[in-house]
Design an enzyme around this catalytic site. Structure first.
Site, PDB file in Angstrom:
ATOM      1  N   LYS A 209       0.837  -1.212   0.000  1.00  0.00           N
ATOM      2  CA  LYS A 209       0.000   0.000   0.000  1.00  0.00           C
ATOM      3  C   LYS A 209       0.868   1.257   0.000  1.00  0.00           C
ATOM      4  CE  LYS A 209      -4.328  -1.706   1.984  1.00  0.00           C
ATOM      5  NZ  LYS A 209      -5.208  -1.688   3.185  1.00  0.00           N
ATOM      6  N   HIS A 234      -1.607  -3.494  -4.861  1.00  0.00           N
ATOM      7  CA  HIS A 234      -0.789  -3.477  -3.631  1.00  0.00           C
ATOM      8  C   HIS A 234      -0.217  -4.866  -3.310  1.00  0.00           C
ATOM      9  CE1 HIS A 234      -4.480  -4.761  -1.388  1.00  0.00           C
ATOM     10  NE2 HIS A 234      -3.645  -5.208  -0.470  1.00  0.00           N
ATOM     11  N   HIS A 280      -2.943 -12.646   0.102  1.00  0.00           N
ATOM     12  CA  HIS A 280      -3.913 -12.418   1.181  1.00  0.00           C
ATOM     13  C   HIS A 280      -5.285 -11.978   0.683  1.00  0.00           C
ATOM     14  CE1 HIS A 280      -2.308  -8.278   0.890  1.00  0.00           C
ATOM     15  NE2 HIS A 280      -3.413  -7.861   1.484  1.00  0.00           N
ATOM     16  N   ASP A 309      -7.052 -10.507   8.400  1.00  0.00           N
ATOM     17  CA  ASP A 309      -7.192  -9.196   7.762  1.00  0.00           C
ATOM     18  C   ASP A 309      -8.661  -8.774   7.714  1.00  0.00           C
ATOM     19  OD1 ASP A 309      -6.306  -6.926   6.346  1.00  0.00           O
ATOM     20  OD2 ASP A 309      -6.585  -7.922   4.413  1.00  0.00           O
TER      21      ASP A 309
HETATM   22  P1  C2E Z   1      -8.559  -3.227   4.293  1.00  0.00           P
HETATM   23  O1  C2E Z   1      -9.380  -2.065   4.727  1.00  0.00           O
HETATM   24  O2  C2E Z   1      -7.398  -3.659   5.159  1.00  0.00           O
HETATM   25  O3  C2E Z   1      -9.544  -4.443   4.087  1.00  0.00           O
HETATM   26  C1  C2E Z   1      -9.076  -5.758   3.983  1.00  0.00           C
HETATM   27  C2  C2E Z   1     -10.153  -6.702   3.530  1.00  0.00           C
HETATM   28  O4  C2E Z   1     -11.164  -6.835   4.528  1.00  0.00           O
HETATM   29  C3  C2E Z   1     -10.901  -6.247   2.279  1.00  0.00           C
HETATM   30  O5  C2E Z   1     -10.194  -6.603   1.128  1.00  0.00           O
HETATM   31  C4  C2E Z   1     -12.198  -7.029   2.385  1.00  0.00           C
HETATM   32  O6  C2E Z   1     -12.004  -8.374   1.995  1.00  0.00           O
HETATM   33  C5  C2E Z   1     -12.440  -7.024   3.886  1.00  0.00           C
HETATM   34  N1  C2E Z   1     -13.358  -5.906   4.217  1.00  0.00           N
HETATM   35  C6  C2E Z   1     -13.029  -4.649   4.563  1.00  0.00           C
HETATM   36  N2  C2E Z   1     -14.121  -3.909   4.811  1.00  0.00           N
HETATM   37  C7  C2E Z   1     -15.191  -4.735   4.609  1.00  0.00           C
HETATM   38  C8  C2E Z   1     -16.630  -4.574   4.709  1.00  0.00           C
HETATM   39  O7  C2E Z   1     -17.126  -3.486   5.037  1.00  0.00           O
HETATM   40  N3  C2E Z   1     -17.394  -5.662   4.419  1.00  0.00           N
HETATM   41  C9  C2E Z   1     -16.854  -6.872   4.057  1.00  0.00           C
HETATM   42  N4  C2E Z   1     -17.673  -7.899   3.782  1.00  0.00           N
HETATM   43  N5  C2E Z   1     -15.512  -7.062   3.957  1.00  0.00           N
HETATM   44  C10 C2E Z   1     -14.695  -6.000   4.223  1.00  0.00           C
HETATM   45  P2  C2E Z   1     -10.472  -5.825  -0.246  1.00  0.00           P
HETATM   46  O8  C2E Z   1     -11.926  -5.670  -0.477  1.00  0.00           O
HETATM   47  O9  C2E Z   1      -9.698  -6.556  -1.284  1.00  0.00           O
HETATM   48  O10 C2E Z   1      -9.845  -4.394  -0.034  1.00  0.00           O
HETATM   49  C11 C2E Z   1      -8.452  -4.200   0.027  1.00  0.00           C
HETATM   50  C12 C2E Z   1      -8.120  -2.833   0.477  1.00  0.00           C
HETATM   51  O11 C2E Z   1      -8.653  -1.875  -0.459  1.00  0.00           O
HETATM   52  C13 C2E Z   1      -8.742  -2.449   1.818  1.00  0.00           C
HETATM   53  O12 C2E Z   1      -7.945  -2.920   2.848  1.00  0.00           O
HETATM   54  C14 C2E Z   1      -8.762  -0.926   1.707  1.00  0.00           C
HETATM   55  O13 C2E Z   1      -7.496  -0.379   1.969  1.00  0.00           O
HETATM   56  C15 C2E Z   1      -9.070  -0.707   0.237  1.00  0.00           C
HETATM   57  N6  C2E Z   1     -10.496  -0.482  -0.044  1.00  0.00           N
HETATM   58  C16 C2E Z   1     -11.442  -1.437  -0.312  1.00  0.00           C
HETATM   59  N7  C2E Z   1     -12.634  -0.858  -0.547  1.00  0.00           N
HETATM   60  C17 C2E Z   1     -12.460   0.486  -0.433  1.00  0.00           C
HETATM   61  C18 C2E Z   1     -13.334   1.614  -0.558  1.00  0.00           C
HETATM   62  O14 C2E Z   1     -14.527   1.503  -0.808  1.00  0.00           O
HETATM   63  N8  C2E Z   1     -12.776   2.867  -0.353  1.00  0.00           N
HETATM   64  C19 C2E Z   1     -11.446   3.030  -0.050  1.00  0.00           C
HETATM   65  N9  C2E Z   1     -10.982   4.260   0.146  1.00  0.00           N
HETATM   66  N10 C2E Z   1     -10.597   1.982   0.071  1.00  0.00           N
HETATM   67  C20 C2E Z   1     -11.088   0.729  -0.107  1.00  0.00           C
HETATM   68 FE    FE Z   2      -4.450  -6.026   1.437  1.00  0.00          FE
HETATM   69 FE    FE Z   3      -5.074  -5.349   5.461  1.00  0.00          FE
END
Ligand code: C2E
Ligand code: FE
Ligand code: FE
Ligand code: SIN
Ligand code: SIN
Length: 366
Positions: A209, A234, A280, A309
């Site tokens: 990231k 990332h 991951h 995570d």
């Molecule tokens: P992160 O915030 O560390 O989230 C890691 C993983 O946790 C996400 O991978 C997803 O699988 C799960 N997760 C996080 N929030 C939720 C949620 O509200 N509901 C559910 N069911 N699962 C959740 P993912 O989706 O591959 O996202 C990877 C990274 O991308 C996230 O890391 C975050 O940094 C970013 N990201 C994802 N969606 C958004 C978004 O809508 N806005 C922003 N600004 N960043 C986002």
């Molecule tokens: Fe990640």
């Molecule tokens: Fe993470």
């Protein structure tokens, strides 16, 4: 030598590509196919490192090719670059959704073509290395005890903290992910060395990231398709940082290279860290990224850290979302078991919820 396959219904175009890349002949074997069926037939006998395909062809299209490649384990990880005309915005989106690695505009310049192919080939070779190392890792780890001094641990820790520095609201996310991963690994009866390695390297899962612009990383709303494509890189950025040959350290490595051609890769610590960074976000049902790996194709380290995570992401506040309750989080994990997450791991961690919560309470600087 690496094997490249060009797919286009126009033979003249295929010939032009071959001419364009003739300087690369010493490194790249160039194959061509005039239809999707012909391309798929070739994939049964030749292991391709990248496929470059047109979209519009008289019989099956480039999209059909993407779909078919996704179906078989042996072809799912081949990067595919799709060629489209500049105006075809919808086609581009669809190609990415179907698993294309990259897009190129027609007509394509020599520089763009070589640059994109080179980066797709690097992705492929990292994936191959990870798969190979994952297979041979278990024995390797058992052969040697983990020799880690305080300086090693200290540096890993600082690298993980550097990775989350800009991601202000995640607080001690990376630390907690290490702790959750450790107790999950313990419950799965992995060896003590494997548990230690996972504990130490899980905090590096989001190191990549560091390469994501603030405008995306700290965005308060849902990401757009383009931003999401960037965010997904990332995983590979992290693996690159961890595995890349340290060119500047050539003098240091010169002696060791004679005995061991890949000293920077065969260290189990970096291998674990890179496997975790890379895998991951893979999902049990194959719908994850960047490899679209399925079930046990996903290294155990990646499947463990995925739980840690997601658990922590759900329990925490993010720029784009509020924290969920413990109960809601557990229900979400239950629903995700079998689709996103490994159902056997979910089964094995049934008694761990109180421990997860105490880790959250203990390592929380919010
Ligand atoms: P992160 O915030 O560390 O989230 C890691 C993983 O946790 C996400 O991978 C997803 O699988 C799960 N997760 C996080 N929030 C939720 C949620 O509200 N509901 C559910 N069911 N699962 C959740 P993912 O989706 O591959 O996202 C990877 C990274 O991308 C996230 O890391 C975050 O940094 C970013 N990201 C994802 N969606 C958004 C978004 O809508 N806005 C922003 N600004 N960043 C986002
Ligand atoms: Fe990640
Ligand atoms: Fe993470
Ligand atoms: C998100 O993008 O906010 C979550 C998507 C997911 O459940 O994987
Ligand atoms: C997705 O999960 O594919 C989309 C997530 C997003 O746009 O934030």
């Amino acid at each position: 030598m690496q094997n490249l396959l060009f797919v286009d219904d126009e033979n003249n175009y295929l010939k032009a590509m071959e001419r364009m890349l003739h300087k690369q002949k010493a490194l790249w074997n160039i194959f061509s196919a005039q239809s999707v069926d012909q391309a798929l037939a070739l994939t049964r006998t030749i292991a391709f490192d990248v496929i470059i395909s047109d979209v519009n062809m008289p019989e099956k299209s480039g999209f059909d090719l993407l779909k078919s490649l996704q179906k078989a384990r042996s072809t799912r990880t081949i990067p595919v670059i799709i060629l489209t005309a500049n105006s075809e915005g919808d086609l581009k989106r669809k190609a990415l959704e179907l698993g294309a690695t990259d897009l190129l505009n027609k007509p394509v310049s020599y520089e763009d073509l070589v640059a994109r192919i080179t980066s797709a080939l690097r992705l492929k070779s990292y994936q191959d290395e990870l798969i190979y190392h994952n297979l041979s890792l278990e024995t390797k780890v058992k052969e040697r005890t983990l020799q880690l001094d305080h300086l090693h641990q200290d540096l890993i820790w600082r690298l993980a903290k550097a990775g989350e520095l800009r991601d202000e609201e995640t607080g001690d996310h990376v630390v907690r992910v290490g702790h959750y991963s450790r107790i999950i690994a313990q419950n799965l009866n992995l060896s003590q060395e494997e548990i230690d390695l996972i504990f130490l390297t899980a905090p590096l899962h989001d190191l990549g990231k560091i390469g994501i612009p603030d405008a995306i990383l700290l965005k308060k709303n849902k990401l757009t398709k383009t931003e999401w494509t960037a965010m997904k890189t990332h995983c590979k950025i992290g693996a690159d940082i961890l595995l890349e040959k340290p060119k500047g350290m050539k003098a240091f490595y010169a002696l060791k290279e004679e005995e061991n051609p890949l000293p920077w890769i065969q260290d189990p610590l970096k291998t674990y860290a890179a496997i975790i960074a890379m895998t991951h976000h893979e999902k049990w049902d194959g719908s994850g990224y960047p490899g679209g790996l399925k079930k046990k194709e996903i290294p155990i380290q990646g499947r463990i850290v995925a739980f840690a995570d997601v658990y922590d992401a759900l329990r925490s506040k993010r720029p784009y979302k509020d924290a969920c309750s413990a109960e809601h989080t557990w229900r979400t994990l239950e629903q995700a078991a079998g689709s996103h997450l490994d159902p056997d791991i979910f089964e094995s961690i049934q008694t761990l919820q109180p421990e997860f919560e105490s880790i959250l309470a203990r390592y929380n600087d919010l």
